[in-house]
Scaffold this motif. Structure first.
Motif, short mmCIF file in Angstrom:
data_model
loop_
_atom_site.label_atom_id
_atom_site.label_comp_id
_atom_site.label_asym_id
_atom_site.label_seq_id
_atom_site.Cartn_x
_atom_site.Cartn_y
_atom_site.Cartn_z
N MET A 45 0.81 -1.22 0.00
CA MET A 45 0.00 0.00 0.00
C MET A 45 0.84 1.27 0.00
SD MET A 45 -3.05 -1.07 2.62
CE MET A 45 -3.82 0.56 2.45
N THR A 46 2.01 1.20 0.60
CA THR A 46 2.82 2.42 0.71
C THR A 46 3.36 2.88 -0.63
OG1 THR A 46 4.56 0.91 1.45
CG2 THR A 46 3.52 2.27 3.12
N GLN A 47 3.23 2.08 -1.66
CA GLN A 47 3.64 2.49 -2.99
C GLN A 47 2.55 3.27 -3.72
OE1 GLN A 47 6.92 1.98 -2.33
NE2 GLN A 47 7.11 1.52 -4.51
N GLU A 48 1.36 3.31 -3.12
CA GLU A 48 0.26 4.04 -3.74
C GLU A 48 0.41 5.55 -3.48
OE1 GLU A 48 -1.78 2.72 -5.66
OE2 GLU A 48 -1.95 0.59 -5.16
N MET A 90 -0.84 7.25 -0.28
CA MET A 90 -0.08 7.04 0.95
C MET A 90 1.16 7.93 1.04
SD MET A 90 -1.63 4.69 2.80
CE MET A 90 -0.36 4.02 3.86
N GLU A 91 1.40 8.72 0.02
CA GLU A 91 2.64 9.49 -0.01
C GLU A 91 2.77 10.46 1.15
OE1 GLU A 91 2.82 11.41 -3.76
OE2 GLU A 91 3.40 9.59 -4.87
N VAL A 148 1.45 10.10 4.14
CA VAL A 148 1.35 9.44 5.45
C VAL A 148 2.77 9.10 5.89
CG1 VAL A 148 0.25 7.59 6.76
CG2 VAL A 148 -0.86 8.48 4.70
N SER A 149 3.42 10.05 6.50
CA SER A 149 4.86 9.94 6.76
C SER A 149 5.22 8.91 7.83
CB SER A 149 5.42 11.31 7.15
OG SER A 149 4.76 11.78 8.32
N PHE A 150 4.30 8.64 8.76
CA PHE A 150 4.68 7.73 9.85
C PHE A 150 4.63 6.26 9.43
CE2 PHE A 150 0.10 8.03 10.15
CZ PHE A 150 -0.31 6.74 10.48
N ILE A 151 4.05 5.96 8.26
CA ILE A 151 4.04 4.59 7.76
C ILE A 151 5.15 4.46 6.72
CG2 ILE A 151 2.72 2.79 6.60
CD1 ILE A 151 0.18 4.00 7.62
N ASN A 152 6.23 3.79 7.09
CA ASN A 152 7.35 3.60 6.18
C ASN A 152 7.07 2.50 5.16
OD1 ASN A 152 8.74 3.93 9.22
ND2 ASN A 152 9.31 5.46 7.68
N ASP A 153 6.38 1.48 5.59
CA ASP A 153 6.08 0.39 4.67
C ASP A 153 4.86 -0.37 5.20
OD1 ASP A 153 7.58 -0.72 2.20
OD2 ASP A 153 6.86 -2.50 3.24
N LEU A 154 3.98 -0.79 4.29
CA LEU A 154 2.79 -1.55 4.68
C LEU A 154 2.41 -2.48 3.53
CD1 LEU A 154 0.43 -2.19 6.58
CD2 LEU A 154 -0.81 -0.27 5.54
N LYS A 155 2.37 -3.76 3.84
CA LYS A 155 2.04 -4.76 2.83
C LYS A 155 1.00 -5.71 3.40
CE LYS A 155 4.81 -8.20 2.19
NZ LYS A 155 6.00 -8.98 1.86
#
Length: 954
Positions: free
Chosen positions: A570-573, A576-577, A579-586
């Motif tokens: 999701m963080t590649q969408e 999500m750009e 949303v700085s506190f989420i570094n990666d979410l799959k």
């Protein structure tokens, strides 16, 4: 100067007028490469459920015989149960629960890409022997670079028919380009019981209990005559005289002897020496190691010693198209074990059985004194002397050899061939000399039982990996495997030795038994895999494998195993750009089918057995019923979960899974006309469901102090959903029933002690006319019906890990815990807590809390010698089990480089480490780490150990 940014690695640079700094991503999920089936993958693109641990972090400095011991609590979904505290003892390992009744429940082990023999390989010429040898003790833990546990179908299905119970991938260390580095490491340690087990009364307490039990016997039953018959209650005076006489004879209060001190070493000990070297250049690299270890357990005949060596080498062609390598390891180990269970040669059993504190070990002259009670058991020798006479050894040699080569045909297309030969020679030696209690019955007995295992494995794969238009990433693999295994057995047993000095069977007068035979097992497999991802955002994976096995019937010899899985990063969408506190979410999901093979290599065949002779004429007879439809057990696996990295500090992995096993192998009744009572068929079903959570936090990461902590949590629920004809399978106190856990207990329901009389009470649990259970109480256990009283399955298991470093200091610790489980300590009913059933048995300290007068509220009934209900099983000793254990702890200090460089050394590190140093448990009668069925035995308990060491690098 330090420069940091959220999601990036901290950079430290020298202050200059102009400074250029290139920031690098610090997302663990993005960069971490993990070992998977038939290759490697970035964790960010992996669509299955797997856990990976670093050998240097998890295994470094921890004093263990085999690497699995250090994994308890480190990985969610992985449970490790110890069956004994002896060096090199076997372990029970489960990945996401128990899934089979008549096939293996152990995971498949793969070392450097090769499936290998694992588990307990010990053999013995003696029936019901407790000999054990964990073949994984042949691997030096310091040689391991990484361990990956594959848990769902997407991760494991490429191993097909052997992957239903999970897969443990072990990657050993390889050389790295650069100058040759030499390392020497040595450590020395000592060990003791991890906790006090089965605490017994002292001499005066046992005299008190014996007097009371005999007094109650006389006033309730009477005083027995010479034939053991009672003639009614005795007078108070006669009862006191009888009780005094019996107590003075069976429990002389003048003695308080510590038999444990005589039977066991004060401390166990260990020593370990390791040498390793690695290095190479861009074309050639190597890693080599040699280690020697020696461990002595608490029992005087319990030890493990031997050496292990390894060479891993890789060569690359100048154009980097050709690669070839070799992984070669050798080990030679000698294991000596002490008998366990209820064997008279088991010292731990004896101190809880007949070796009471009221019996002196030596007479006034310092010679062994054999109390008349002990003479009934040890007719020839004294138990302290006898313990050290019998020999029970395993001599294990292992040679593991793997050669591989790969060629890049075109860019992205690589052909790889691997062939390995794994040879194991395990020679079991049993010797009972003339002077031992066991040997005197046979005029001495010797048995030699060598077993050789020859395992040949070949794997051929063609892998294509290509990126199109910088967005479409394709990774495809096809291949085939051949796995041939052969075991050769030879047994020679003899008796009638002239003396104890020559234990070889050639010196015996009477050959007892001799035979030789071999078994073979063949597996042929075709496999394929396709991984696709679009722009590192959407991932899809499909695996397919077709296995053919010689263990199965002609109608079902081949089967297909497959899995499909997908993930969304999701963080590649774009949304999500910001949303700085989420570094990666799959988010990921998978479904697939893998399988389990029968343990019996020839269960599908109609076999004939020989030895049914008529006088001197050889004869044969049918030995089994054929079943051409015998097939695999099938595991249907579903998994959904997510991986997240938050605040550049917090990592979370969550999984929910269901694992449904169909076509369970079960012994099914057959017509007596065929001459047999049962045959193996695929009829049952079982389900495991659970959740797993792994949390990892970098508490301090940028300053001089670094602290990483993590929590691994697991919950698994097991249920048998189908049995042949819906019929229960009952074996003693164990029951398998539809709708219940596989490890369920079957016994009477205990209802406590009547405060008015001190008598035990049980729930009737007889069936009423309306089908309900009668919950009235009875004081006659023969009238109480057995029911399912409980199960050992814990509600939550896990571990808490910590790593703290500051300059040269490093502290690592791992706690493991279990909550909501139970254990069924049935040995207390028959041995240590019989409430007077046998007068000469040793006695648990809990018996001091027995009922003595009306109004006493206790869970220990009144003591009566020859108590008629003293050996009736019930739920009385089913206890809650919650524990927290400091599984491992290590503290090390690396000397400053400027100090050691003067002595031409690269590094010097000193360390102290320990295992099982602290145990907090809700049930302190036995060690909390018990067999997976939750029923404690008289196996030697777990040990705690402390080790001191030094490591020097050049």
């Amino acid at each position: 100067m330090q420069i940091s940014f959220v999601g990036m690695q901290t950079q430290e640079v020298t202050i200059k007028p102009n400074v250029k700094v290139v920031m690098k991503s610090d997302s663990e999920m993005l960069d971490e490469v993990m070992v998977v089936a038939y290759g490697t993958a970035k964790k960010s693109s992996f669509t299955g459920a797997a856990s990976s641990v670093s050998g240097d972090k998890t295994l470094k400095d921890i004093p263990v015989s085999s690497f699995e011991e250090a994994l308890a609590g480190s990985t969610p979904g992985l449970t490790i149960n110890s069956t004994s505290g002896q060096p090199g003892a076997g372990l029970q390992i489960r990945v996401r629960g128990t899934g089979s009744m008549n096939a293996t429940n152990e995971p498949l082990y793969v070392i450097d890409g090769v499936p290998v023999v694992s588990g307990d390989i010990a053999v013995s010429a003696v029936n019901n022997d407790s000999k054990a040898f964990n073949v994984m003790a042949s691997i030096n833990p310091s040689d391991i670079e990484n361990i990956t546990v594959l848990k769902d179908a997407a991760a494991a299905s490429l191993y097909g028919s052997r992957a239903a119970n999970g897969v443990i991938l072990i990657t050993t260390k390889h050389g790295k380009a650069g100058k040759t580095r030499i390392n020497f490491k040595a450590n020395w340690g000592f060990s003791d019981w991890a906790m006090k087990n089965r605490k017994s009364v002292n001499g005066k307490q046992r005299h008190e209990l014996t007097y009371e039990a005999c007094y109650n016997e006389a006033t309730i039953y009477g005083i027995p005559d010479s034939e053991g018959n009672y003639n009614g209650p005795a007078s108070d005076a006669d009862a006191k005289a009888y009780a005094q006489e019996m107590a003075d004879y069976y429990a002389d209060a003048n003695y308080n002897v510590d038999w444990e001190d005589a039977f066991f070493r004060k401390h166990g000990s260990s020593q370990n020496y390791e040498f390793s070297a690695q290095g190479g250049d861009e074309r050639n690299s190597f890693f080599a190691s040699l280690a020697y270890k020696k461990e002595e357990g608490k029992a005087k005949t319990s030890s493990l010693d031997g050496f292990m060596g390894r060479i891993n080498a890789v060569h690359r062609s100048a154009d980097n198209k050709w690669q070839m390598g070799a992984n070669i390891s050798l080990s030679k180990q000698n294991s000596s074990v002490t008998s366990e269970g209820t064997a008279y040669a088991n010292p731990f059993f004896l101190v809880n059985y007949v070796c009471s504190p009221n019996m002196p070990i030596y007479d006034e002259n310092g010679d062994y004194y054999l109390h008349p009670v002990l003479q009934q058991v040890f007719t020839h020798t004294h138990p302290v002397e006898d313990i050290n006479l019998d020999k029970n050894e395993s001599k294990v040699f292992r040679s593991f050899n793997n050669l591989w080569a790969s060629y890049q045909i075109i860019e992205g297309l690589t052909l790889k061939e691997s062939i390995s030969y794994d040879y194991i020679n395990n020679t079991s030696v049993t010797y009972w000399p003339l002077s031992s209690n066991n040997g005197v019955m046979n005029n001495g007995l010797g048995a030699t039982y060598p077993v050789q295992q020859h395992n040949i494995y070949s794997s051929t794969t063609l892998n294509y990996a290509k990126t199109f238009n910088n967005k479409h990433n394709v990774d495809a693999l096809i291949g085939w495997d051949i796995d041939d295994r052969r075991k050769e057995y030879v047994l020679a047993t003899a008796s009638g030795y002239p003396h104890d000095k020559l234990p070889e069977s050639i010196n015996a007068s009477t050959p007892l038994e001799g035979f030789s035979y071999y078994t073979e097992d063949h597996l042929l497999s075709l496999l394929s895999r396709v991984n696709y991802d679009y722009d590192n955002k959407y991932y899809f994976s499909a695996n397919y494998r077709r296995d053919g096995s010689s263990r199965l019937g002609a109608n079902n010899r081949w089967a297909n195993f497959w899995s499909v899985s997908a993930a969304w990063r999701m963080t590649q969408e774009k949304f999500m750009e910001n949303v700085s506190f989420i570094n990666d979410l799959k988010i990921r999901a998978s479904y697939g089918i893998n399988g389990t093979l029968p343990n019996d290599l020839y269960g599908h065949l109609s076999l004939y057995g020989y030895g049914y002779n008529y006088q001197t004429i050889a004869g044969s007879a049918p030995a089994s019923v054929p079943n051409p439809d015998l097939s695999w057990e099938r595991n249907n696996n579903f998994n959904i979960g997510f991986d997240a990295r938050l605040f550049d500090r917090l990592g979370i992995t969550f999984d929910y899974y269901t694992r449904k096993t169909t076509d369970l192998l079960q012994d099914v009744p057959t017509s007596m006309v065929v001459g047999f009572t049962s045959m193996l068929k695929n009829v049952g079903e079982m389900t495991n469901k659970g959740v797993e959570l792994d949390i990892n936090v970098d508490v301090f990461k940028n300053g001089p102090v670094k602290w990483n902590t993590g929590l691994a949590l697991s919950h698994n629920s097991n249920k048998v959903s189908k049995l042949y004809g819906g019929k229960d399978i009952i074996d003693g106190t164990s029951i398998i029933r539809e709708g219940e856990s596989y490890y369920s207990w079957w016994s009477r329901e205990w209802a406590g002690v009547d405060p008015a009389t001190g008598e035990e009470q049980w729930v009737l649990n007889t069936e009423n006319e309306d089908g309900s259970l009668n919950r009235e109480l009875t004081k006659d256990p023969s009238k109480a019906q057995r029911v399912i009283i409980g199960k050992p399955d814990p509600k939550l298991t896990g571990g808490w890990r910590n790593s703290v470093s500051w300059k040269g200091l490093e502290l690592n610790m791992l706690f493991n815990f279990s909550l909501g489980g139970k254990l069924f300590d049935s040995m207390r009913t028959s041995i240590t807590d019989t409430d007077g059933y046998y007068i000469y048995y040793n006695t648990s300290i809990d018996q001091m809390n027995r009922w003595q007068k009306p109004g006493d509220v206790t869970d220990v009934p009144r003591r009566i010698n020859n108590y008629i209900y003293g050996n009736y099983g019930s739920s009385r000793f089913m206890k809650d089990l919650n524990y927290l254990r400091l599984k491992s702890l290590s503290l090390s200090y690396t000397l400053p480089k400027q100090w050691v460089s003067r002595a031409q050394m690269e590094n010097v590190r000193v360390f102290v480490s320990g295992s099982n140093l602290l145990t907090l448990t809700s049930y302190d009668n036995v060690d909390p780490e018990q067999p997976i069925n939750g029923i404690p035995t008289f196996a030697l308990p777990a040990l705690k150990s402390v080790t001191f060491g030094i490591e020097i690098g050049f």
